[in-house]
Design an enzyme around this catalytic site. Structure first.
Site, PDB file in Angstrom:
ATOM      1  CD1 TRP A  29      -3.203   1.236   1.175  1.00 48.00           C
ATOM      2  CD2 TRP A  29      -1.915   2.553   2.817  1.00 48.00           C
ATOM      3  NE1 TRP A  29      -3.562   2.173   1.859  1.00 48.00           N
ATOM      4  CE2 TRP A  29      -2.594   2.913   2.326  1.00 48.00           C
ATOM      5  CE3 TRP A  29      -0.693   3.259   2.775  1.00 48.00           C
ATOM      6  CZ2 TRP A  29      -2.724   4.155   3.042  1.00 48.00           C
ATOM      7  CZ3 TRP A  29      -1.013   4.342   3.122  1.00 48.00           C
ATOM      8  CH2 TRP A  29      -1.833   4.762   3.685  1.00 48.00           C
ATOM      9  CB  SER A  95       3.767  -3.245   3.169  1.00 44.87           C
ATOM     10  OG  SER A  95       4.082  -2.248   3.786  1.00 44.87           O
ATOM     11  CG  MET A  96      -1.911  -4.785   1.933  1.00 45.15           C
ATOM     12  SD  MET A  96      -3.130  -3.712   1.389  1.00 45.15           S
ATOM     13  CE  MET A  96      -4.341  -4.201   1.814  1.00 45.15           C
ATOM     14  CG  ASP A 224       9.465  -0.479   7.876  1.00 45.78           C
ATOM     15  OD1 ASP A 224       8.930   0.807   8.342  1.00 45.78           O
ATOM     16  OD2 ASP A 224       9.526  -1.306   6.901  1.00 45.78           O
ATOM     17  CG  HIS A 253       8.040   0.515   4.215  1.00 51.64           C
ATOM     18  ND1 HIS A 253       8.035  -1.162   5.110  1.00 51.64           N
ATOM     19  CD2 HIS A 253       7.083   0.277   3.731  1.00 51.64           C
ATOM     20  CE1 HIS A 253       6.787  -1.290   4.939  1.00 51.64           C
ATOM     21  NE2 HIS A 253       5.859  -0.808   3.919  1.00 51.64           N
TER      22      HIS A 253
END
Length: 273
Positions: A29, A95-96, A224, A253
């Site tokens: 995302w 991530s997401m 991150d 990140h």
């Protein structure tokens, strides 16, 4: 193949490069499949098949009003796997996207999956609750939602500086990469952007973690600030029996850009092992 249709009629944009054992990638995302281009090309050049797609609501996929819960998103991933004929595949989530990987494995019993890769993933549970005291307070996610509603374009400017670890004395990526990320974020609809933020911030994947029965590589940066490693990948590694955690010291990140060469090398080594 560039498009597939899911069970509820949503059209997803798919990239399918190369031949050989498939690697199906789920983006973070608020990005799109384009964020995987460097990694996908390396996978294809290494004699494998790189499959990535734009999540519903993002990139070039449809933007329906519903379907942003992780059960539906995992079924979308299942549709991509089925339509592309990806057998004995590796699932890779950034991530997401780690949430889709986990929910697909539990919801579809890990069907056809040989390996898993989690990069800067949100797993196992981000939200602070009575039994997850180290999580992020719900108020921070609500503040993000309000900022997005007020001025989304301005919000992304600050967001991606933190995402890529850009400060006064450090610049891990170029200003052009920042602009590229912002353009991907603005491709997504506001409704999907908000709905997915709600989904990844509040969905508890702890019960899904037992479904990682295959070799699993976890990569996360120690600096991150978007998804801190202490509340995510370090906990995920403890819950996955066959996991190997690689920590990138001082990395932010957005590893796919800030640590591109190292990330590609580590992922290819795992895929070929």
């Amino acid at each position: 193949m560039s498009r597939i249709v899911t069970q509820d009629g949503t059209c997803l944009y798919v990239k399918d490069w190369g031949h050989g054992r498939p690697v199906v990638m789920v983006h973070g995302w608020p990005l799109s499949a384009d964020s995987f281009d460097d990694l996908a090309l390396a996978i294809a050049d290494a004699g494998m098949r790189a499959i990535s797609y734009d999540r519903r609501g993002f990139g070039r996929s449809d933007q329906p009003a519903a379907g942003y819960d992780y059960d539906t998103l995992a079924d979308d991933l299942g549709a991509v796997i089925t339509h592309t004929g990806a057998v004995n595949a590796t699932l890779l989530g950034f991530s997401m996207g780690g949430g889709e990987v986990a929910r697909y494995l539990s919801r579809h019993s890990g069907k056809g999956i040989k390996q898993a890769v989690l990069i800067a993933s949100i797993l196992p549970f981000l939200l602070k609750t009575a039994d997850n005291l180290g999580g992020v307070d719900a108020g921070m996610f609500e503040a993000t939602a309000q900022s997005l509603k007020k001025d989304r374009a301005s919000f992304w400017s600050d967001f991606f500086k933190e995402f890529f670890g850009i400060g006064l004395l450090s610049k891990a990526v170029s200003s052009e990469v920042e602009e590229w990320a912002r353009s991907m974020a603005m491709q997504a609809g506001l409704l999907p952007t908000l709905a997915c933020a709600q989904a990844f911030s509040s969905t508890d994947f702890r019960s899904d973690m037992a479904s990682f029965t295959m070799p699993t590589l976890i990569i996360h940066g120690t600096a991150d600030q978007t998804v801190p490693i202490d509340i995510s990948s370090r906990k995920a590694a403890q819950r996955i029996a066959h996991a190997r955690l690689i920590e990138y010291e001082g990395a932010p990140h957005g590893l796919f850009a800030s640590h591109k060469e190292r990330l590609i090398a580590d992922v290819l080594t795992f895929l070929q092992s």
